[in-house]
Write a protein that holds these residues in place. Structure first.
Motif, PDB file in Angstrom:
ATOM      1  N   SER A 168       0.720  -1.208  -0.022  1.00 54.16           N
ATOM      2  CA  SER A 168      -0.194   0.138   0.026  1.00 54.16           C
ATOM      3  C   SER A 168       0.933   1.278   0.010  1.00 54.16           C
ATOM      4  O   SER A 168       0.611   2.270   0.459  1.00 54.16           O
ATOM      5  CB  SER A 168      -0.923   0.048   1.407  1.00 54.16           C
ATOM      6  N   MET A 170      -0.891   3.082  -4.299  1.00 51.81           N
ATOM      7  CA  MET A 170      -2.126   3.683  -4.280  1.00 51.81           C
ATOM      8  C   MET A 170      -2.525   4.858  -5.180  1.00 51.81           C
ATOM      9  O   MET A 170      -3.694   5.001  -5.460  1.00 51.81           O
ATOM     10  CB  MET A 170      -2.369   4.501  -3.076  1.00 51.81           C
ATOM     11  N   LYS A 224       2.082   6.597   4.307  1.00 48.71           N
ATOM     12  CA  LYS A 224       0.752   6.606   4.078  1.00 48.71           C
ATOM     13  C   LYS A 224       0.328   7.950   3.387  1.00 48.71           C
ATOM     14  O   LYS A 224       0.947   8.862   3.870  1.00 48.71           O
ATOM     15  CB  LYS A 224      -0.026   6.127   5.225  1.00 48.71           C
ATOM     16  N   SER A 262      -7.654   6.270  10.185  1.00 49.76           N
ATOM     17  CA  SER A 262      -8.682   5.907   8.956  1.00 49.76           C
ATOM     18  C   SER A 262      -7.947   5.009   8.060  1.00 49.76           C
ATOM     19  O   SER A 262      -6.510   5.017   7.801  1.00 49.76           O
ATOM     20  CB  SER A 262      -9.018   7.230   8.067  1.00 49.76           C
ATOM     21  N   SER A 263      -8.613   4.354   7.240  1.00 53.21           N
ATOM     22  CA  SER A 263      -8.094   3.324   6.243  1.00 53.21           C
ATOM     23  C   SER A 263      -7.036   3.851   5.188  1.00 53.21           C
ATOM     24  O   SER A 263      -7.375   5.423   4.934  1.00 53.21           O
ATOM     25  CB  SER A 263      -9.096   2.447   5.321  1.00 53.21           C
ATOM     26  N   ILE A 264      -6.130   3.300   4.842  1.00 44.78           N
ATOM     27  CA  ILE A 264      -5.152   3.837   3.597  1.00 44.78           C
ATOM     28  C   ILE A 264      -6.198   4.424   2.402  1.00 44.78           C
ATOM     29  O   ILE A 264      -5.807   5.386   1.833  1.00 44.78           O
ATOM     30  CB  ILE A 264      -4.129   2.890   3.366  1.00 44.78           C
ATOM     31  N   SER A 265      -6.918   3.807   1.811  1.00 45.37           N
ATOM     32  CA  SER A 265      -7.846   4.035   1.018  1.00 45.37           C
ATOM     33  C   SER A 265      -8.753   5.290   1.085  1.00 45.37           C
ATOM     34  O   SER A 265      -8.792   6.038   0.148  1.00 45.37           O
ATOM     35  CB  SER A 265      -8.960   2.837   0.421  1.00 45.37           C
ATOM     36  N   GLU A 266      -9.185   5.338   2.282  1.00 50.31           N
ATOM     37  CA  GLU A 266      -9.898   6.675   2.490  1.00 50.31           C
ATOM     38  C   GLU A 266      -8.916   7.914   2.809  1.00 50.31           C
ATOM     39  O   GLU A 266      -9.161   8.869   2.214  1.00 50.31           O
ATOM     40  CB  GLU A 266     -10.472   6.688   4.071  1.00 50.31           C
ATOM     41  N   GLN A 267      -7.696   7.659   3.280  1.00 49.41           N
ATOM     42  CA  GLN A 267      -6.705   8.584   3.359  1.00 49.41           C
ATOM     43  C   GLN A 267      -6.215   8.942   1.824  1.00 49.41           C
ATOM     44  O   GLN A 267      -5.994  10.172   1.467  1.00 49.41           O
ATOM     45  CB  GLN A 267      -5.133   8.179   3.831  1.00 49.41           C
ATOM     46  N   ALA A 268      -6.226   8.155   0.954  1.00 53.04           N
ATOM     47  CA  ALA A 268      -5.699   8.264  -0.434  1.00 53.04           C
ATOM     48  C   ALA A 268      -6.976   9.005  -1.114  1.00 53.04           C
ATOM     49  O   ALA A 268      -6.576  10.149  -1.910  1.00 53.04           O
ATOM     50  CB  ALA A 268      -5.695   7.069  -1.312  1.00 53.04           C
ATOM     51  N   ALA A 269      -8.139   8.801  -1.029  1.00 46.40           N
ATOM     52  CA  ALA A 269      -9.146   9.595  -1.548  1.00 46.40           C
ATOM     53  C   ALA A 269      -9.290  11.121  -0.991  1.00 46.40           C
ATOM     54  O   ALA A 269      -9.502  12.022  -1.818  1.00 46.40           O
ATOM     55  CB  ALA A 269     -10.495   8.924  -1.097  1.00 46.40           C
TER      56      ALA A 269
END
Length: 294
Positions: free
Chosen positions: A93, A98, A128, A185-192
């Motif tokens: 990740s 990402m 992250k 928060s999740s990594i996907s949420e951080q990326a968004a």
């Protein structure tokens, strides 16, 4: 999550004198001596201490200072050991996993505009997205807020002044708990969230300026509106970042203030609204009044 955090703490400042509505006196409900609550601005320069009428007097009057966390007694090595697991990405990740190369270029470009020199986020590949969001918020702060320096952070400066005066310093929550709230928060949420922030960079700056103006005027209604009316201020995010912490602090403060007079210095976003710390204490029978200039 990071966007809302940026709205709450703000990233801009002007030379206007601060209004005393940032400083509130807490009395009644059996208290022998008044305590105080000050709404901080986490990226304001520490000369705000002298700009807010009554703040230095309140610091002299109280016996202890409570912040969100105790920043003066925490061991820097222990702090680093707690931070690193929160910001280092798993091998599957990383940033390159990402984001597309085009997205990484966009992130680098925005960060470069604030840093004043080329920023290559590829060099931060193992972090992250939340780490980049944090760095971007800091770069914005230092760009539009020249008086701010990380080693002169307002909350920490207030605690250092109290410590130097022989007063007790403590926190309403642990550093580890706060890291979980801000970076959990999740990594996907951080990326968004990071990409939303990149796309809306100019909007973010404008909202931060609006927040700063509200802060400097002591306009808690405007401050609350900026935070709660933001489209990305979802109920879940607000609950985690603000409201549950407000309730936790408001439940602790009666006993703390009964033991000795204290100055509570926490982010200004925690003060306003029907679920803000001021109203929660008022609902428990305390009298809350703004400290006005003498």
């Amino acid at each position: 999550m990071k966007r809302i955090a940026s709205l709450i703490v703000g990233i801009a400042f002007t030379a206007m004198a601060a209004n005393a509505q940032l400083l509130w006196k807490v009395e009644g409900n059996g208290l022998k001596s008044p305590s105080y609550i000050f709404g901080t601005h986490h990226v304001a320069p520490n000369d705000m201490i002298n700009r807010v009428s009554g703040l230095t007097d309140a610091l002299e009057e109280v016996q202890a200072v409570y912040g969100e966390v105790n920043m003066v007694d925490i061991n820097p090595m222990e702090m680093q050991q707690m931070v690193m697991p929160r910001v280092m990405a798993p091998a599957d990740s990383t940033l390159s996993a990402m984001f597309t190369s085009s997205q990484l270029d966009s992130i680098s470009a925005v960060m470069t505009t604030y840093a004043g020199q080329p920023v290559d986020v590829a060099q931060m590949n193992m972090f992250k997205p939340i780490m980049l969001s944090t760095q971007l918020a800091m770069l914005r702060s230092m760009k539009v807020f020249p008086g701010f320096t990380p080693d002169g952070q307002l909350d920490t400066s207030i605690q250092n002044m109290a410590k130097a005066a022989g007063k007790d310093v403590d926190g309403l929550e642990t550093f580890e708990y706060q890291l979980g709230v801000l970076y959990g928060s999740s990594i996907s949420e951080q990326a968004a969230d990071l990409m939303t922030e990149i796309r809306n960079d100019s909007i973010e700056v404008e909202k931060a300026s609006q927040l700063a103006n509200a802060y400097l005027k002591g306009d808690l209604d405007a401050l609350s509106s900026i935070i709660f009316d933001d489209p990305e201020s979802t109920p879940d995010k607000l609950e985690k970042l603000l409201l549950v912490r407000n309730r936790n602090w408001a439940s602790q403060l009666p006993a703390i203030m009964a033991a000795k007079p204290v100055l509570v210095a926490v982010g200004c976003g925690h003060l306003p609204g029907k679920e803000g710390v001021l109203k929660l204490l008022e609902d428990q029978g305390f009298t809350i009044t703004p400290v006005t200039a003498k």
